[in-house]
Structure formats: structure tokens, C-alpha cells
Design a protein around this motif. Structure first.
Motif, PDB file in Angstrom:
ATOM      1  N   TYR A 159       0.853  -1.188   0.000  1.00 26.24           N
ATOM      2  CA  TYR A 159       0.000   0.000   0.000  1.00 26.24           C
ATOM      3  C   TYR A 159       0.892   1.241   0.000  1.00 26.24           C
ATOM      4  O   TYR A 159       1.919   1.283   0.688  1.00 26.24           O
TER       5      TYR A 159
ATOM      6  N   GLU B 174      -4.400  -0.243  -7.912  1.00 26.04           N
ATOM      7  CA  GLU B 174      -5.822  -0.072  -7.603  1.00 26.04           C
ATOM      8  C   GLU B 174      -6.266   1.350  -7.913  1.00 26.04           C
ATOM      9  O   GLU B 174      -5.547   2.315  -7.632  1.00 26.04           O
TER      10      GLU B 174
ATOM     11  N   SER C 251      -8.276   2.234  -0.557  1.00 25.75           N
ATOM     12  CA  SER C 251      -8.668   1.151   0.334  1.00 25.75           C
ATOM     13  C   SER C 251      -9.164   1.703   1.662  1.00 25.75           C
ATOM     14  O   SER C 251      -9.136   2.916   1.928  1.00 25.75           O
ATOM     15  N   ASP C 252      -9.616   0.779   2.531  1.00 24.95           N
ATOM     16  CA  ASP C 252     -10.158   1.192   3.826  1.00 24.95           C
ATOM     17  C   ASP C 252      -9.095   1.821   4.723  1.00 24.95           C
ATOM     18  O   ASP C 252      -9.429   2.619   5.609  1.00 24.95           O
TER      19      ASP C 252
ATOM     20  N   TYR D 262      -3.569   3.302  -1.320  1.00 24.65           N
ATOM     21  CA  TYR D 262      -3.888   2.607  -2.563  1.00 24.65           C
ATOM     22  C   TYR D 262      -3.102   1.290  -2.618  1.00 24.65           C
ATOM     23  O   TYR D 262      -1.931   1.244  -2.269  1.00 24.65           O
ATOM     24  N   ARG D 263      -3.783   0.249  -3.069  1.00 29.99           N
ATOM     25  CA  ARG D 263      -3.194  -1.084  -3.113  1.00 29.99           C
ATOM     26  C   ARG D 263      -2.410  -1.265  -4.404  1.00 29.99           C
ATOM     27  O   ARG D 263      -2.888  -0.933  -5.491  1.00 29.99           O
TER      28      ARG D 263
END
Length: 450
Positions: free
Chosen positions: A333, A379, A383-384, A388-389
Motif C-alpha cells: 500500500y 488499484e 482502500s479502507d 492505494y493497493r
């Protein structure tokens, strides 16, 4: 003593007799220290101009490159009760191997002969379909026979009507002939009567002519009656023709109605057969679902339901399996501020947890224990965790990754531009992001477009 006068005390006072002065004044270490400071300063100044590779760091973990190679849970598409386990945790299973056997908990599926009895229902309904097919054919034949019979009856009635009309014409001619005869008889009678008055004819001749006139009048009435009777026969023939049409139309309509009713029953029976066949197939497939099988080769990690007799709902997770054949990848991430610096195909250095490594983030060439990777997916939605993944695959031009279990931690360094160390220190002190840049292949493509 304060130096507030112009008198120099050290020139008038001899300090050499003091022990402290004797311990300090004759040592040369301050000269070496000064030399050290000079060399250190020059060295630091030179280091400030050495190249430093900017990078974007991130923390992640090992995963698999393809989704079907990642750890998965096996669910049951039907609710049931656990009856028997065929494996234990840690066992290796091949694709199609039975993991456990379950039984039904819904009362509509309790019958052990449900499939066989559904098959018997299909046979019975199929015979009903065959019977309706035979009935439809019989009614079609009946309708065809009625149509043929109606055609013959209509021809017969038409012939009779034609005969009646011809008889009417014949009787009309006879009636007209009778009219002619009576007019002749009347003239003959009048002539004979006149001759009898003149004395030329006898009375007997007059009586004969009167008798003949009466006979002619009787024949006229008889011919008129025959003509009226013939006309009645024409009317009766027309009525009979209409009656035959109505009668056979009703019979044919009734036969067709029965045929359509039989066809409707046939289609309904066929629909029921199709429905029963669907249920039969569903029951067979449902019986096959009593055996929970491995979807692919792998290892049984954890049984999420334990024991025998434990019930579960439809779609509940029963057991966790890890595929045995997989391609490693790193899922990491990055912060949103660093996302524009990451591109597909970007080179990344990876440090795996539990694997010895010496890492110099700015000098990847002299780092030890890191492995190469390339960015294969970025991605497009955050994300949560607010980052960003990024998915990283092994670099085929670098060393092969070590045999590490999926889920292990990893630290990643995405390599950017080379800058002087003083610039990197200045950037870090000011909190600026790394230099924005485009990969060489992207620059080439832009120049080609221009």
C-alpha cells in the motif's frame, strides 16, 4: 580574573610551574582533532554530492498473482448437517477429493427414494403425453372424416336441389301446356256450342266438348298442384342443404374443440414432464452436493465447523483450503501523495520478513537480501486504510524469490530518480514529495505521438 585592563598578566606571571599547565600545554592531540574535523567536513561535503535513489516505501504482505490461487473457503450451496469428515487439518487433497459428507435438514428432501419416485412420475406423465398425442390424432382423423362426409352430403343435397329445380321447370312446362290445352278446349267448346245452335252439331257433340273441357280444367289444376309441390321440394332441398352445413359445421367444430382441448392437455402434460425432469436433475445434482469436494489441489488449513451432527445454513463457510500451486506476488500500500509516482512495470525492491537483509534505501545496488519485483496492478480506488493497493510480481531478470509462505510480511521500495544527497535532505526537511517523473517508455510513446 577579568581581562579589563591593558596589562598582560601572562607575560609577567610564569605559568609553567603549575601542574595543570604542565599536563595540557605540552599535548598535541588538538592538532589531530582539528585534522579530523577538516577531513570529516570534506568527506561530508563530498557525500552530499553523491547520488541518492529516491523511492516510495510501503508495507505489505505476500499473496498470489492470480485470484484462484489465493486461500479460499469452501461453502455448501445447500443447508445441511455434517455426517462424516474424510480429512484432517494439514492434509493434502487433490481436485475432486471428498472432504466431508453432509445430510439434509429440509423435510421436503428427507425421502431417500425421492429421485426414483420423481423418475416414476416422469414416466407416468410421459405416458399421459403419449395418450393425448393419440387422442389428438384420432380427433384429427375424425375431423377429416366429418369434412369428407360433409362434402358428400353437400353434393347429395346439391344434386337433390338441382333435381327439384329441374322438376319445377318440367312441371312449369306441363302447367303451361295445360293452360294451352284448356284454352283450346274452351274454343272448341264455344265453337261446338255455336254450331249446335246453328243446327250443325248435335247435342252429344256439345256434351263431349264440355266433358273434355272439364277434364282439361282438372288437368290444369293437377299440373298446378304438381308445380307447387316441386317448388316446395326445391325449398326443402335448400333447407336440407343448409341443415347439412350447420350440422357438420357443429360436428367439425366440436371435434376441433375436443382436439384443441386434448392438445392443451398434451402441452400441459409436456410442461409437467419438463418440470419433473428439471426437478429430477435438481434432485440428482442435490444428491451429488452431499459430498463436499476439493475445488483444486491444496492443503486443508482449518475446519470452520467441527464435529458430527453440527448443522449449517446455505452458503456458510465449512473449511479453509490453500492451493498448492501458486505464483507469489506482494500486495503493498502506498500513500495517495505517492500514487502518481507509481507506474505499471515500475521496478521495486522487496525485503521479506524473516529473511536476513541489509537495506540502504537510497543505494539499492549495495543493499543485500532484497529481491526485485515489478508493478503489475494499481488499484484505482482507495482502500479502507486510506492508501492505494499495489500488486507486485517477481522480476524475471532478478533473483528468484525465496520459498516463503503466503501471508508473510514484506517491505517494498519503489525506485524513482537519482538525485544528490543534499537535494534529498533538503526535500525531506521541507516535506516535499519525490520528484514527479514519467518512465522512459512513457516518454518515448509521448514523443511518438507528437
Amino acid at each position: 580574573m577579568l581581562n579589563i585592563s591593558h596589562n598582560t598578566l601572562n607575560k609577567k606571571v610564569d605559568l609553567s610551574g603549575y601542574n595543570a599547565i604542565q599536563k595540557v600545554i605540552h599535548r598535541k592531540h588538538y592538532k589531530y582533532f582539528n585534522r579530523f574535523l577538516k577531513v570529516f567536513t570534506v568527506t561530508v561535503f563530498i557525500i552530499l554530492f553523491l547520488p541518492w535513489t529516491q523511492n516510495v516505501s510501503g508495507n505489505g504482505f505476500l499473496t498470489t498473482l492470480k485470484p484462484d490461487q489465493r486461500p479460499q473457503t469452501i461453502q455448501s450451496p445447500i443447508p445441511g448437517r455434517i455426517e462424516q469428515w474424510y480429512v484432517k487439518e494439514g492434509d493434502f487433497v487433490k481436485k475432486g477429493d471428498t472432504i466431508l459428507f453432509i445430510s439434509e435438514i429440509k423435510n421436503e428432501y428427507f425421502d431417500p427414494n425421492l429421485v426414483a419416485r420423481t423418475g416414476m412420475q416422469i414416466k407416468a406423465k410421459s405416458m399421459a403425453v403419449t395418450s393425448y398425442e393419440g387422442k389428438v390424432k384420432a380427433l384429427e382423423n375424425q375431423a377429416d372424416a366429418l369434412v369428407n362426409e360433409r362434402s358428400l352430403k353437400l353434393k347429395q343435397a346439391s344434386n337433390k336441389l338441382l333435381q327439384s329445380r329441374l322438376k319445377v321447370q318440367s312441371d312449369s312446362i306441363a302447367f303451361e301446356a295445360a293452360k294451352t290445352n284448356i284454352s283450346i278446349a274452351e274454343r272448341q267448346f264455344d265453337r261446338t256450342t255455336q254450331l249446335e245452335k246453328e243446327g250443325l252439331k248435335a247435342v252429344t257433340d256439345v256434351e263431349e266438348k264440355r266433358l273434355k273441357l272439364q277434364e282439361t280444367q282438372a288437368k290444369l289444376i293437377e299440373q298446378e298442384n304438381k308445380l307447387l309441390a316441386s317448388k316446395n321440394e326445391v325449398i326443402n332441398a335448400q333447407i336440407e342443404l343448409n341443415r347439412i352445413k350447420a350440422e357438420y359445421t357443429d360436428k367439425i367444430s366440436k371435434s376441433q374443440s375436443d382436439k384443441f382441448t386434448a392438445q392443451s392437455n398434451q402441452f400441459d402434460a409436456e410442461a409437467q414432464v419438463t418440470k419433473l425432469e428439471n426437478e429430477f436433475t435438481n434432485y440428482e445434482m442435490r444428491n451429488d452436493l452431499y459430498y463436499i469436494r476439493a475445488p483444486q489441489n491444496g492443503f486443508i488449513n482449518k475446519a470452520l465447523y467441527s464435529g458430527v451432527g453440527e448443522t449449517f445454513k446455505e452458503g456458510d463457510q465449512l473449511v479453509n483450503i490453500m492451493p498448492s500451486d501458486y505464483e507469489l506476488a506482494v500486495e503493498t500500500y502506498v500513500k495517495p501523495i505517492d500514487l502518481p509516482l507509481i507506474h505499471l512495470g515500475e521496478e521495486v525492491r522487496i525485503q521479506f520478513d524473516g529473511w536476513p537483509a541489509i537495506v540502504f534505501s537510497g543505494w539499492p545496488n549495495i543493499s543485500y537480501g532484497t529481491y526485485g519485483g515489478k508493478v503489475v496492478a494499481i488499484e484505482t480506488f482507495i482502500s479502507d486504510n486510506g492508501k492505494y493497493r499495489i500488486l507486485i510480481a517477481p522480476d524475471p531478470n532478478d533473483h528468484e524469490w525465496p520459498k516463503i509462505q503466503v501471508g508473510s510480511g514484506a517491505r517494498t521500495l519503489a525506485l524513482l530518480e537519482d538525485v544528490p544527497i543534499w537535494f534529498e535532505l533538503w526535500r525531506q526537511l521541507n516535506g516535499f514529495p519525490p520528484n514527479y517523473y514519467q518512465p522512459e517508455n512513457a516518454k518515448v510513446s509521448k514523443s511518438e505521438k507528437k
